[in-house]
Write a protein that holds these residues in place. Structure first.
Motif, short mmCIF file in Angstrom:
data_model
loop_
_atom_site.label_atom_id
_atom_site.label_comp_id
_atom_site.label_asym_id
_atom_site.label_seq_id
_atom_site.Cartn_x
_atom_site.Cartn_y
_atom_site.Cartn_z
N ASN A 79 28.22 35.73 39.66
CA ASN A 79 28.50 34.49 38.78
C ASN A 79 29.23 33.35 39.47
OD1 ASN A 79 27.58 36.12 36.54
ND2 ASN A 79 29.63 37.23 36.32
N HIS A 80 29.20 33.47 40.77
CA HIS A 80 29.88 32.64 41.58
C HIS A 80 29.39 32.61 43.09
CE1 HIS A 80 33.79 32.95 38.63
NE2 HIS A 80 33.32 34.35 38.81
N ASN A 81 29.53 30.95 43.08
CA ASN A 81 28.66 30.43 44.48
C ASN A 81 29.68 29.25 44.86
OD1 ASN A 81 27.45 28.12 43.63
ND2 ASN A 81 26.20 29.40 42.27
N ALA A 82 29.81 28.99 46.22
CA ALA A 82 30.48 28.06 46.65
C ALA A 82 30.22 26.64 46.41
CB ALA A 82 30.39 28.00 48.23
N TYR A 90 37.30 34.38 42.78
CA TYR A 90 37.15 34.17 41.47
C TYR A 90 36.55 35.40 41.05
CZ TYR A 90 39.01 29.36 40.93
OH TYR A 90 39.79 28.33 41.18
N ALA A 91 35.52 36.01 41.73
CA ALA A 91 34.88 37.11 41.32
C ALA A 91 35.72 38.31 41.25
CB ALA A 91 33.62 37.11 42.33
N MET A 92 36.88 38.47 42.19
CA MET A 92 37.71 39.50 42.54
C MET A 92 38.47 39.41 41.20
SD MET A 92 38.78 38.91 46.33
CE MET A 92 39.46 40.40 46.92
N ILE A 93 38.97 38.32 40.64
CA ILE A 93 39.89 38.11 39.61
C ILE A 93 39.14 38.51 38.17
CG2 ILE A 93 41.09 36.57 38.07
CD1 ILE A 93 41.63 35.04 40.51
N GLU A 94 37.82 38.14 38.13
CA GLU A 94 37.16 38.57 36.86
C GLU A 94 36.90 40.32 37.03
OE1 GLU A 94 33.50 36.34 36.41
OE2 GLU A 94 34.76 34.40 35.96
N ASN A 95 36.74 40.87 38.15
CA ASN A 95 36.75 42.32 38.12
C ASN A 95 38.12 42.91 37.86
OD1 ASN A 95 37.63 44.54 40.45
ND2 ASN A 95 35.62 44.83 39.52
N VAL A 107 37.16 30.30 36.26
CA VAL A 107 37.25 31.82 36.23
C VAL A 107 37.12 32.24 34.67
CG1 VAL A 107 39.68 31.58 36.02
CG2 VAL A 107 38.72 33.86 37.07
N HIS A 108 36.70 33.20 34.25
CA HIS A 108 36.89 33.75 32.83
C HIS A 108 37.53 35.21 32.73
CE1 HIS A 108 33.84 31.11 31.38
NE2 HIS A 108 33.21 31.18 32.45
#
Length: 452
Positions: free
Chosen positions: A216-219, A246-251, A35-36
């Motif tokens: 930006n994320h896949n399993a 992780y996509a939710m965290i980056e949002n 995660v970024h």
């Protein structure tokens, strides 16, 4: 718009920004390679990052009751879908009395609405059960990020409507509009300080995020933690869910950047403490477990960053190893405002970790952990338990009348060696059991611990 040179408030403003089920390990500044989080990482760099922050109860409703009151769950909100007693004072009442304007935006989950009674998103929390906040736009509970309903007001000014977009984005819009309003009042010579709370449901499941973050994320690309067992069904579920998580965290990080930019643009950045945290974590397959209500690190460790407000000028920065529990958030917030905690708050004021001028306090030697009323949900621990994490790196947890878990976190940070039933460590076990017994007594709790 005002500028940084505008007249400042006599007392600092404070903003709480927190998500749901965001584990402390899932940040760039915590070393997660998946995660970024540049905006949160900048907050950690310019503020104090409490690396040993914990959720003393890894369950939404009880955590929130303790968050607002600084009291332990068994005295306020012991279980899932239990109501915060309307007569119980909160931090909002204390700050109202100190001349603050108080505002709350987002998830509440403290009105005792039960799932069997219908969808919580359509339940209306009456004004007298909104924790004393003067301005309140929220919802009881919601697990549908693109179908989020909020309500507020009272009488003829009451409202209830569906947010037009993704929940985190839209709730952030509401907070930014509030900040713009506070800035205008400041420009008009009204230097009344404010305390604002933004509570969003993500990264709570379902693990869905806007496309530009999800792409930006896949399993297949997820790096699992070492304590996720090599069991195909566990790893498959963990990878699938973590990609969305992780996509939710980056949002969320992007929206936090919007908030920080808004503070700067409104000329409020130098006047405002920003506290970032979460109610609890999410197991995501570690030890074969999912979701919350358990005492392993992935569920109890949470982000905790105090930043903002003249970040590099007479303020402590860097990483702190002080234990920071959920009951400490309200007293510490009051301390940042120069206000002593009321007697009914049980937590510790740790504001001196950020503000060198605050009175020093005895730092806690341990943090008390609880699951008071199990939820009975799937993927949840279905037994009550009590535990502690100590400042010398031990964790000890009991179910009634028996030790359950015991880890030396310094040598075993992924909790792969349970020492709770190893006679070699009987002396350490007794020391921890005795300290846990003292916590039970000191907090007015009731729990039958083992006799060792």
């Amino acid at each position: 718009m005002s500028t940084a040179s505008s007249k400042t408030s006599k007392k600092p403003n404070v903003i709480w920004i927190f998500g749901d089920q965001h584990r402390g390990q899932a940040l760039g500044c915590s070393g997660d390679p998946n995660v970024h989080t540049p905006n949160i990482d900048n907050m950690a760099a310019s503020g104090v990052h409490f690396a040993n922050a914990v959720s003393g109860i890894p369950l939404c409703c009880p955590y929130r009751g303790s968050l607002l009151t600084g009291r332990y769950p068994h005295l306020v909100v012991p279980g899932h879908e239990h109501r915060l007693p309307p007569e119980q004072p909160t931090i909002a009442h204390v700050l109202n009395d100190a001349g603050y304007h108080t505002a709350y935006f987002g998830k509440w989950h403290l009105d005792g609405h039960h799932e069997r009674e219908g969808r919580a998103a359509h339940h209306t929390v009456p004004p007298n059960r909104r924790g004393g906040f003067q301005h309140w736009i929220g919802y009881e509970n919601n697990n549908s990020q693109w179908d989020c309903w909020v309500h507020g007001g009272e009488g003829e000014e009451a409202f209830h409507y569906r947010l037009p977009g993704y929940e985190t984005d839209e709730l952030t819009n509401l907070l930014i509009a509030y900040l713009d309003e506070q800035s205008k009042r400041k420009d008009e010579g009204n230097d009344r300080p404010f305390f604002a709370v933004l509570s969003v449901q993500p990264p709570h499941d379902p693990y869905l995020a806007p496309e530009r973050f999800r792409q930006n994320h896949n399993a297949a690309g997820v790096q699992l933690r070492p304590n996720v067992p090599n069991v195909p069904r566990v790893q498959e579920q963990a990878r699938k869910e973590l990609a969305g998580y992780y996509a939710m965290i980056e949002n969320w990080d992007w929206n936090i950047g919007r908030i920080l930019d808004a503070l700067q643009g409104c000329g409020l950045a130098d006047d405002t403490h920003v506290i970032f945290f979460s109610d609890h974590g999410d197991m995501h397959g570690s030890h074969g477990q999912f979701r919350k209500t358990c005492p392993w690190e992935e569920a109890i460790r949470v982000p905790m960053i105090i930043s903002g407000e003249k970040s590099f000028y007479g303020r402590r920065t860097g990483k702190s190893n002080v234990l920071f529990n959920h009951v400490d958030v309200a007293p510490t917030t009051l301390g940042l405002c120069g206000i002593d905690k009321p007697d009914w708050m049980q937590g510790t004021d740790l504001s001196s970790q950020r503000l060198p001028g605050r009175p020093a306090v005895s730092l806690p030697d341990s943090a008390y952990l609880q699951l008071v009323v199990p939820t009975g949900h799937g993927n949840s621990v279905d037994r009550a338990w009590r535990g502690i994490v100590t400042d010398d790196g031990w964790k000890y947890v009991c179910m009634e009348n028996t030790p359950w878990l015991m880890f030396n976190l310094k040598e075993d940070p992924y909790e792969q060696v349970n020492l709770a039933h190893n006679t070699v460590f009987a002396g350490e076990r007794k020391r921890l059991n005795d300290r846990l017994r003292q916590w039970v007594a000191d907090t007015g709790d009731r729990f039958d611990l083992p006799e060792l």
